[in-house]
Design a protein around this motif. Sequence first.
Motif, short mmCIF file in Angstrom:
data_model
loop_
_atom_site.label_atom_id
_atom_site.label_comp_id
_atom_site.label_asym_id
_atom_site.label_seq_id
_atom_site.Cartn_x
_atom_site.Cartn_y
_atom_site.Cartn_z
N THR A 97 -27.10 -4.23 4.79
CA THR A 97 -26.59 -3.80 3.49
C THR A 97 -25.41 -4.70 3.17
O THR A 97 -24.54 -4.92 4.03
CB THR A 97 -26.11 -2.35 3.54
N VAL A 98 -25.41 -5.31 1.97
CA VAL A 98 -24.29 -6.17 1.59
C VAL A 98 -23.11 -5.28 1.21
O VAL A 98 -23.23 -4.38 0.38
CB VAL A 98 -24.68 -7.09 0.42
N ASP A 101 -17.93 -9.49 -0.88
CA ASP A 101 -17.47 -10.83 -0.50
C ASP A 101 -16.35 -10.73 0.52
O ASP A 101 -15.51 -9.84 0.47
CB ASP A 101 -16.94 -11.56 -1.74
N ARG A 111 -20.59 -13.44 2.79
CA ARG A 111 -20.76 -12.05 2.39
C ARG A 111 -20.62 -11.17 3.63
O ARG A 111 -21.17 -11.51 4.69
CB ARG A 111 -22.18 -11.84 1.80
N CYS A 129 -21.72 -8.07 5.61
CA CYS A 129 -22.91 -7.23 5.61
C CYS A 129 -22.89 -6.33 6.83
O CYS A 129 -22.26 -6.65 7.85
CB CYS A 129 -24.18 -8.08 5.68
N CYS A 163 -22.29 -13.25 6.46
CA CYS A 163 -23.55 -13.96 6.20
C CYS A 163 -23.38 -15.01 5.12
O CYS A 163 -22.65 -14.81 4.15
CB CYS A 163 -24.63 -12.98 5.74
N SER A 178 -26.45 -15.56 -0.92
CA SER A 178 -25.94 -14.67 -1.95
C SER A 178 -26.64 -13.32 -1.91
O SER A 178 -27.80 -13.22 -1.51
CB SER A 178 -26.11 -15.32 -3.32
N GLY A 179 -25.93 -12.30 -2.29
CA GLY A 179 -26.49 -10.95 -2.35
C GLY A 179 -25.48 -10.05 -3.03
O GLY A 179 -24.28 -10.14 -2.77
N PRO A 230 -23.33 -6.80 -3.86
CA PRO A 230 -22.84 -5.69 -3.05
C PRO A 230 -23.72 -4.46 -3.27
O PRO A 230 -24.10 -4.15 -4.39
CB PRO A 230 -21.43 -5.46 -3.56
N LEU A 249 -28.60 -14.93 4.47
CA LEU A 249 -29.23 -13.89 3.63
C LEU A 249 -30.54 -14.42 3.05
O LEU A 249 -30.63 -15.57 2.61
CB LEU A 249 -28.28 -13.52 2.49
#
Lengths: 270, 368
Positions: B254-255, B258, B265, B267, B277, B280-281, B283, B365
């Motif tokens: 789960t993100v 930042d 990120r 996670c 990680c 991009s992802g 939140p 990611l």
Amino acid sequence: MARARIDLKRYPAFGTLTWACIVLLYAPMLVIMIYSFNELRSITNWGGFSLAWYWKAITNPQLHAATFNSIVVALSAATLGTVLALCAALAMSRGRRLRYQDTGFAIINLPLMVPEIVTAIGSLVFFLAVGIQLGLLTIIIAHTVFCIPFAYLPIAARLQGIEGYYEEAARDLYASRWETFRFVTLPLMLPGVIAGYMLAFIVSLDDFIITNMVAGPGATTLPMAIYGMVRTGFTPEINAISTMMLLVSALFVSASYLIGRAGDRKYNAQ
Amino acid sequence: MTTQSLRGDAVGIEQVTKIYGEGANAVAALKGVSLTIGDNEFFTLLGPSGCGKTTLLRILAGFEQVSAGKVFLFGEEIEQLPPNRRPINTVFQHYALFPHMTVEENIAFGLKRLGREPAEIRARVGEVMEIVRLGGFAHRRPGQLSGGQQQRVALARALAPQPKILLLDEPLSALDLKLRQQMRVELKQIQENTGITFIFVTHDQEEALAMSDRIAVMSQGEVQQLGTAQEIYERPNNRFVADFIGDANILAVTVLGDDDGSGYRRCRTAQGMEILCAGSGAPGSTPHVSIRPERIAIGAVGSMADGIACDVERVVYLGTNRQFLVCLADGLKLTVLVPNALRAGSELQPGDKAVIHVPPGTAQLLKD
């Protein structure tokens, strides 16, 4: 012990049956061959060795004409039949699947299944109906028809063994469709074509029933000439002719088999 | 992608679709593939069997017609041209050497069909036989050659007409390992020396990574990722690529948001471990991450400052490397790969306690 397949030899009558078949099939031929060398004018009493009947057969002018006719017919019918069979085999196994392909296959091979006498009468009625003068031409047409399946089977078998990627490779290397056929497909299938041709040739050379029905007066082939001679009296001359025909047949069939097999081995070895 | 930008490249493939069969039986082998291949490039189509890579190659060669889309060769549309009108040659998977011709005749075949002068053909045949080191085999038949030699003849035959593009359809798959490794180096050299664009199809990722300038990873008729070997290995952009190329630990996360400053990120795995990680992802989203086993450090308890405690479950000695299967306290299982030369963890046995460390940014990611 390896698991044995069913051992036929253990069945009680196996040996007897085998010998009965061999004797019934080959003894008559053997007798014919032996008496072709008979000194006497008899096909049952042996009177010493002689090649006189061979000489008589070879110098018989009636047989010359018949042999010439037979060879003309066999060459024409085998050539036409092989060309048609080649086209059919290519259409069946290359290119897109045709509609009614299975029906087509059955029709090509029909002469193998229809009783010969039926084909013979059918051909005769057809020629009379459309008004073609009976003669060598009608024999050639009728022979071409039954030569097709004999030529088709070895050709199609050979063609099936040739992977499609050879033709793709040729096309990839700038060969047109014709060049691909001429330089790749045809050479690869040549053993099958030759085997088919020889088989067709010998089948045509041997044929009597159809030939007798569709031959006009004067167009006598070798088997017809032999039949005619038998009716007027059996002499060892017939034995001599039969022996020579048997030899030619055996040579052609063996050559056809050997060429087909050599081709398979040569190109499928890798 | 516009047609204009395709024109400068050696090969442009634009929205190419290939459908086999009709109606209910229709199967899409290619679903709108677009890519460009530069001049002099060693380009690889990589994917499992049935991914559409061979179909794409056959479309380029001209053996298959596109159902939709366009194919450009140096700016010219070629999808209507028959195979013999395309300046493209193929090295076939089964070599497809003409068994009734000698090696020399096989190699000369294309040049003869192009109507070259006999003297020129002789010179060129000698030249390519030199390139693939086949001197002395000119008058043999393909049936008298070993697999490796047949491979060289196939290569020479395809190179002889000096095509603009050379297609190679899994040409090394029939060779044994040593020969395959040697041919990889040679193929790459030949490509560089001749300057011909190579399009190589393989399911062997090692082969792809070793030779290619760029790789298109394909699956289910689509290009999953296109990039250099390093890009697709280090930064796989989806689960398929991460899984297919090399080994990977793939975890659901789960993100959280930042990380300040680092660009990574934060996670959390399903089991509760927090990792930093790359990629991009948003939140709150729940993507997967991939962690390469060799990027994880392992050691005995107390050997590193911020290690995560784990149990060693299995140790596999692989020669160059040693592979560990470890289980974290939270139940997460990871594969770790350590070069034996580093000696790290060499004393660890199954059942031992150990610590691992996942450096920030080693987890990538993925899009699903």
